[in-house]
Design a protein around this motif. Structure first.
Motif, PDB file in Angstrom:
ATOM      1  N   UNK A  22      20.678  35.642   1.646  1.00 15.37           N
ATOM      2  CA  UNK A  22      20.518  34.382   1.312  1.00 15.37           C
ATOM      3  C   UNK A  22      20.083  33.439   2.711  1.00 15.37           C
ATOM      4  N   UNK A  23      20.988  33.676   3.682  1.00 13.37           N
ATOM      5  CA  UNK A  23      20.467  32.990   4.997  1.00 13.37           C
ATOM      6  C   UNK A  23      19.341  33.375   5.445  1.00 13.37           C
ATOM      7  N   UNK A  24      18.999  34.532   5.468  1.00 17.13           N
ATOM      8  CA  UNK A  24      17.693  35.087   5.992  1.00 17.13           C
ATOM      9  C   UNK A  24      16.496  34.557   5.043  1.00 17.13           C
ATOM     10  N   UNK A  25      16.661  34.387   3.853  1.00 14.69           N
ATOM     11  CA  UNK A  25      15.850  33.981   2.851  1.00 14.69           C
ATOM     12  C   UNK A  25      15.473  32.419   3.035  1.00 14.69           C
ATOM     13  N   UNK A  26      16.888  31.547   3.345  1.00 19.81           N
ATOM     14  CA  UNK A  26      16.558  30.208   3.481  1.00 19.81           C
ATOM     15  C   UNK A  26      15.722  29.896   4.797  1.00 19.81           C
ATOM     16  N   UNK A  27      16.050  30.777   5.880  1.00 18.22           N
ATOM     17  CA  UNK A  27      15.180  30.438   7.226  1.00 18.22           C
ATOM     18  C   UNK A  27      13.786  30.881   6.942  1.00 18.22           C
ATOM     19  N   UNK A  41       8.915  22.719  14.798  1.00 21.33           N
ATOM     20  CA  UNK A  41      10.119  22.771  14.800  1.00 21.33           C
ATOM     21  C   UNK A  41      10.541  21.663  15.769  1.00 21.33           C
ATOM     22  N   UNK A  42       9.456  21.313  16.835  1.00 23.21           N
ATOM     23  CA  UNK A  42       9.731  20.360  17.542  1.00 23.21           C
ATOM     24  C   UNK A  42       9.843  18.881  17.278  1.00 23.21           C
ATOM     25  N   UNK A  43       9.530  18.762  15.907  1.00 26.70           N
ATOM     26  CA  UNK A  43       9.677  17.396  15.550  1.00 26.70           C
ATOM     27  C   UNK A  43      11.008  17.070  15.053  1.00 26.70           C
ATOM     28  N   UNK A  44      11.926  18.167  14.881  1.00 22.23           N
ATOM     29  CA  UNK A  44      13.042  18.024  14.678  1.00 22.23           C
ATOM     30  C   UNK A  44      13.331  17.425  13.534  1.00 22.23           C
ATOM     31  N   UNK A  45      12.811  17.513  12.422  1.00 17.68           N
ATOM     32  CA  UNK A  45      13.281  17.024  10.944  1.00 17.68           C
ATOM     33  C   UNK A  45      13.986  17.803  10.086  1.00 17.68           C
ATOM     34  N   UNK A  46      14.803  17.210   9.665  1.00 18.41           N
ATOM     35  CA  UNK A  46      15.931  17.934   8.516  1.00 18.41           C
ATOM     36  C   UNK A  46      15.113  18.775   7.445  1.00 18.41           C
ATOM     37  N   UNK A  47      15.936  19.939   7.055  1.00 22.68           N
ATOM     38  CA  UNK A  47      15.350  20.784   6.099  1.00 22.68           C
ATOM     39  C   UNK A  47      15.353  19.968   4.769  1.00 22.68           C
ATOM     40  N   UNK A  48      16.244  19.102   4.657  1.00 22.09           N
ATOM     41  CA  UNK A  48      16.347  18.428   3.157  1.00 22.09           C
ATOM     42  C   UNK A  48      15.394  17.591   3.269  1.00 22.09           C
ATOM     43  N   UNK A  49      15.149  16.899   4.237  1.00 22.39           N
ATOM     44  CA  UNK A  49      14.039  15.778   4.349  1.00 22.39           C
ATOM     45  C   UNK A  49      12.664  16.630   4.022  1.00 22.39           C
ATOM     46  N   UNK A  55       8.772  18.434  -2.336  1.00 21.61           N
ATOM     47  CA  UNK A  55       9.225  18.459  -4.064  1.00 21.61           C
ATOM     48  C   UNK A  55       9.690  19.896  -4.391  1.00 21.61           C
ATOM     49  N   UNK A  56      10.298  20.716  -3.566  1.00 17.19           N
ATOM     50  CA  UNK A  56      11.150  21.720  -3.846  1.00 17.19           C
ATOM     51  C   UNK A  56      12.567  21.675  -3.543  1.00 17.19           C
ATOM     52  N   UNK A  57      13.365  22.518  -4.178  1.00 15.75           N
ATOM     53  CA  UNK A  57      14.767  22.737  -4.005  1.00 15.75           C
ATOM     54  C   UNK A  57      14.970  24.063  -3.227  1.00 15.75           C
ATOM     55  N   UNK A  58      16.484  23.812  -2.739  1.00 18.34           N
ATOM     56  CA  UNK A  58      16.630  25.032  -1.904  1.00 18.34           C
ATOM     57  C   UNK A  58      16.593  26.539  -2.653  1.00 18.34           C
TER      58      UNK A  58
END
Length: 123
Positions: A22-27, A41-49, A55-58
């Motif tokens: 699951x952790x690998x899938x999430x990454x 990645x350099x923009x350092x934005x949170x995954x939730x944002x 418009x997708x869920x985890x």
């Protein structure tokens, strides 16, 4: 995002998923979504944002939904169905010493209990 939702997500969710996977899938999911959205990645934005913007869920939630959907499918099946019989079968004897490996049945039971507790707390 249509390509992600229709082609990539079902492929990622195919099969049984353990916590490590699951952790690998999430990454992997976040890497794909960032690439599709053009976010570095350099923009350092949170995954939730990023998920909210796309418009997708985890993917963990989708895997959880798939497990619960499958257990419901099995429970509604005929009593003599081999999958249902295997799922409800109780093994005799003792389990080995030490920490036990988590079974699929234990995972689903734990998810069901968490879901029930979250419902009773919100009412």
């Amino acid at each position: 995002m249509k390509v992600y939702k229709t082609a990539l997500k079902p492929v990622l969710l195919y099969g049984t998923v353990r916590r490590k996977e699951e952790n690998l899938l999430e990454r992997t999911e976040m890497r794909m979504v960032r690439w599709i959205a053009g976010i570095s990645l350099r923009e350092r934005r949170e995954s939730a944002d990023i998920r909210r913007m796309a418009g997708i869920c985890c993917i963990r939630e989708k895997a959880r939904e798939a497990r619960l959907r499958y257990i419901g499918h099995v429970k509604r099946g005929a009593e003599e169905d081999p999958v249902r019989r295997a799922m409800e079968m109780e093994m005799r004897g003792r389990r080995s010493v030490g920490r036990q490996r988590k079974r699929w049945k234990d995972t689903v039971k734990n998810m069901h209990c968490k879901r029930r507790n979250s419902r009773s707390g919100s009412q």
